[in-house]
Design a protein around this motif. Structure first.
Motif, PDB file in Angstrom:
ATOM      1  N   ILE A 113       0.860  -1.185   0.000  1.00 43.42           N
ATOM      2  CA  ILE A 113       0.000   0.000   0.000  1.00 43.42           C
ATOM      3  C   ILE A 113       0.896   1.236   0.000  1.00 43.42           C
ATOM      4  O   ILE A 113       1.677   1.452   0.927  1.00 43.42           O
ATOM      5  CB  ILE A 113      -0.946  -0.001   1.205  1.00 43.42           C
ATOM      6  N   ARG A 114       0.808   2.005  -1.052  1.00 46.00           N
ATOM      7  CA  ARG A 114       1.571   3.245  -1.211  1.00 46.00           C
ATOM      8  C   ARG A 114       0.660   4.428  -0.920  1.00 46.00           C
ATOM      9  O   ARG A 114      -0.532   4.269  -0.682  1.00 46.00           O
ATOM     10  CB  ARG A 114       2.139   3.343  -2.631  1.00 46.00           C
ATOM     11  N   LEU A 115       1.213   5.596  -0.986  1.00 47.93           N
ATOM     12  CA  LEU A 115       0.450   6.798  -0.679  1.00 47.93           C
ATOM     13  C   LEU A 115      -0.745   6.984  -1.616  1.00 47.93           C
ATOM     14  O   LEU A 115      -1.852   7.264  -1.173  1.00 47.93           O
ATOM     15  CB  LEU A 115       1.365   8.020  -0.751  1.00 47.93           C
ATOM     16  N   ASN A 116      -0.536   6.815  -2.926  1.00 48.15           N
ATOM     17  CA  ASN A 116      -1.590   7.092  -3.903  1.00 48.15           C
ATOM     18  C   ASN A 116      -2.111   5.861  -4.645  1.00 48.15           C
ATOM     19  O   ASN A 116      -2.957   5.987  -5.510  1.00 48.15           O
ATOM     20  CB  ASN A 116      -1.098   8.110  -4.934  1.00 48.15           C
ATOM     21  N   TYR A 117      -1.588   4.701  -4.355  1.00 46.83           N
ATOM     22  CA  TYR A 117      -1.999   3.503  -5.094  1.00 46.83           C
ATOM     23  C   TYR A 117      -1.608   2.242  -4.330  1.00 46.83           C
ATOM     24  O   TYR A 117      -0.860   2.296  -3.359  1.00 46.83           O
ATOM     25  CB  TYR A 117      -1.384   3.488  -6.494  1.00 46.83           C
ATOM     26  N   ILE A 118      -2.110   1.112  -4.804  1.00 46.33           N
ATOM     27  CA  ILE A 118      -1.734  -0.191  -4.261  1.00 46.33           C
ATOM     28  C   ILE A 118      -0.880  -0.887  -5.311  1.00 46.33           C
ATOM     29  O   ILE A 118      -1.293  -1.067  -6.447  1.00 46.33           O
ATOM     30  CB  ILE A 118      -2.972  -1.037  -3.925  1.00 46.33           C
ATOM     31  N   GLU A 119       0.314  -1.276  -4.909  1.00 38.86           N
ATOM     32  CA  GLU A 119       1.247  -1.949  -5.809  1.00 38.86           C
ATOM     33  C   GLU A 119       1.079  -3.462  -5.636  1.00 38.86           C
ATOM     34  O   GLU A 119       1.308  -3.996  -4.558  1.00 38.86           O
ATOM     35  CB  GLU A 119       2.671  -1.527  -5.444  1.00 38.86           C
ATOM     36  N   GLU A 120       0.654  -4.128  -6.695  1.00 42.80           N
ATOM     37  CA  GLU A 120       0.484  -5.576  -6.653  1.00 42.80           C
ATOM     38  C   GLU A 120       1.652  -6.229  -7.381  1.00 42.80           C
ATOM     39  O   GLU A 120       2.057  -5.788  -8.447  1.00 42.80           O
ATOM     40  CB  GLU A 120      -0.826  -5.981  -7.316  1.00 42.80           C
ATOM     41  N   ALA A 121       2.194  -7.296  -6.776  1.00 44.64           N
ATOM     42  CA  ALA A 121       3.371  -7.933  -7.350  1.00 44.64           C
ATOM     43  C   ALA A 121       3.390  -9.418  -7.003  1.00 44.64           C
ATOM     44  O   ALA A 121       2.679  -9.876  -6.109  1.00 44.64           O
ATOM     45  CB  ALA A 121       4.638  -7.269  -6.822  1.00 44.64           C
ATOM     46  N   PHE A 122       4.226 -10.148  -7.730  1.00 48.32           N
ATOM     47  CA  PHE A 122       4.559 -11.529  -7.398  1.00 48.32           C
ATOM     48  C   PHE A 122       5.981 -11.515  -6.853  1.00 48.32           C
ATOM     49  O   PHE A 122       6.826 -10.751  -7.326  1.00 48.32           O
ATOM     50  CB  PHE A 122       4.500 -12.434  -8.630  1.00 48.32           C
ATOM     51  N   GLU A 123       6.254 -12.393  -5.890  1.00 48.00           N
ATOM     52  CA  GLU A 123       7.573 -12.409  -5.258  1.00 48.00           C
ATOM     53  C   GLU A 123       8.016 -13.847  -5.026  1.00 48.00           C
ATOM     54  O   GLU A 123       7.230 -14.679  -4.577  1.00 48.00           O
ATOM     55  CB  GLU A 123       7.480 -11.661  -3.933  1.00 48.00           C
ATOM     56  N   VAL A 124       9.276 -14.113  -5.329  1.00 47.54           N
ATOM     57  CA  VAL A 124       9.899 -15.402  -5.048  1.00 47.54           C
ATOM     58  C   VAL A 124      11.016 -15.126  -4.056  1.00 47.54           C
ATOM     59  O   VAL A 124      11.887 -14.299  -4.321  1.00 47.54           O
ATOM     60  CB  VAL A 124      10.462 -16.053  -6.332  1.00 47.54           C
ATOM     61  N   ARG A 125      10.981 -15.798  -2.905  1.00 46.23           N
ATOM     62  CA  ARG A 125      12.000 -15.616  -1.871  1.00 46.23           C
ATOM     63  C   ARG A 125      12.717 -16.944  -1.626  1.00 46.23           C
ATOM     64  O   ARG A 125      12.093 -18.003  -1.654  1.00 46.23           O
ATOM     65  CB  ARG A 125      11.382 -15.192  -0.542  1.00 46.23           C
ATOM     66  N   THR A 126      14.008 -16.846  -1.349  1.00 47.74           N
ATOM     67  CA  THR A 126      14.760 -18.032  -0.996  1.00 47.74           C
ATOM     68  C   THR A 126      15.897 -17.685  -0.052  1.00 47.74           C
ATOM     69  O   THR A 126      16.434 -16.590  -0.102  1.00 47.74           O
ATOM     70  CB  THR A 126      15.312 -18.749  -2.243  1.00 47.74           C
ATOM     71  N   VAL A 127      16.213 -18.620   0.816  1.00 43.34           N
ATOM     72  CA  VAL A 127      17.388 -18.508   1.675  1.00 43.34           C
ATOM     73  C   VAL A 127      18.314 -19.704   1.453  1.00 43.34           C
ATOM     74  O   VAL A 127      19.396 -19.759   2.030  1.00 43.34           O
ATOM     75  CB  VAL A 127      17.011 -18.400   3.175  1.00 43.34           C
ATOM     76  N   ARG A 128      17.868 -20.633   0.617  1.00 43.71           N
ATOM     77  CA  ARG A 128      18.690 -21.808   0.317  1.00 43.71           C
ATOM     78  C   ARG A 128      19.923 -21.386  -0.476  1.00 43.71           C
ATOM     79  O   ARG A 128      19.839 -20.650  -1.445  1.00 43.71           O
ATOM     80  CB  ARG A 128      17.896 -22.829  -0.496  1.00 43.71           C
TER      81      ARG A 128
END
Length: 91
Positions: free
Chosen positions: A44-59
């Motif tokens: 949630i930003r000041l003027n809009y909602i930023e929608e995204a896909f995210e891939v996280r890894t610690v391996r």
């Protein structure tokens, strides 16, 4: 480490309006990095909602794959700096 991409690509011209999801691309990246989860993110930003896909890894294996890939096929300058800075010498 994480890699993210906005959720939709929208293109407009005089003849056509086109919206496409980056889900398939990010799902392929998830498989390439041998990660089990693709996360749907809403910032949630000041003027809009930023929608995204995210891939996280610690391996370690996945991080090395990602670093090697980004070293060979760099993204925008911002991405290069962000992934090399804190990881230099750790792998």
């Amino acid at each position: 480490m994480k890699i993210s991409q906005r959720k939709f690509y929208h293109r407009e011209n005089s003849d056509i309006n086109y919206t496409n999801s980056y889900f398939d691309v990010m799902d392929s990246i998830k498989d390439f990095l041998k990660v089990s989860k693709l996360t749907d993110v809403k910032n949630i930003r000041l003027n809009y909602i930023e929608e995204a896909f995210e891939v996280r890894t610690v391996r370690r294996e996945s991080c090395v794959i990602l670093i090697d890939y980004l070293s060979e096929f760099p993204r925008a300058k911002r991405g290069q700096v962000r992934y090399l800075g804190p990881l230099r010498g750790q792998f």
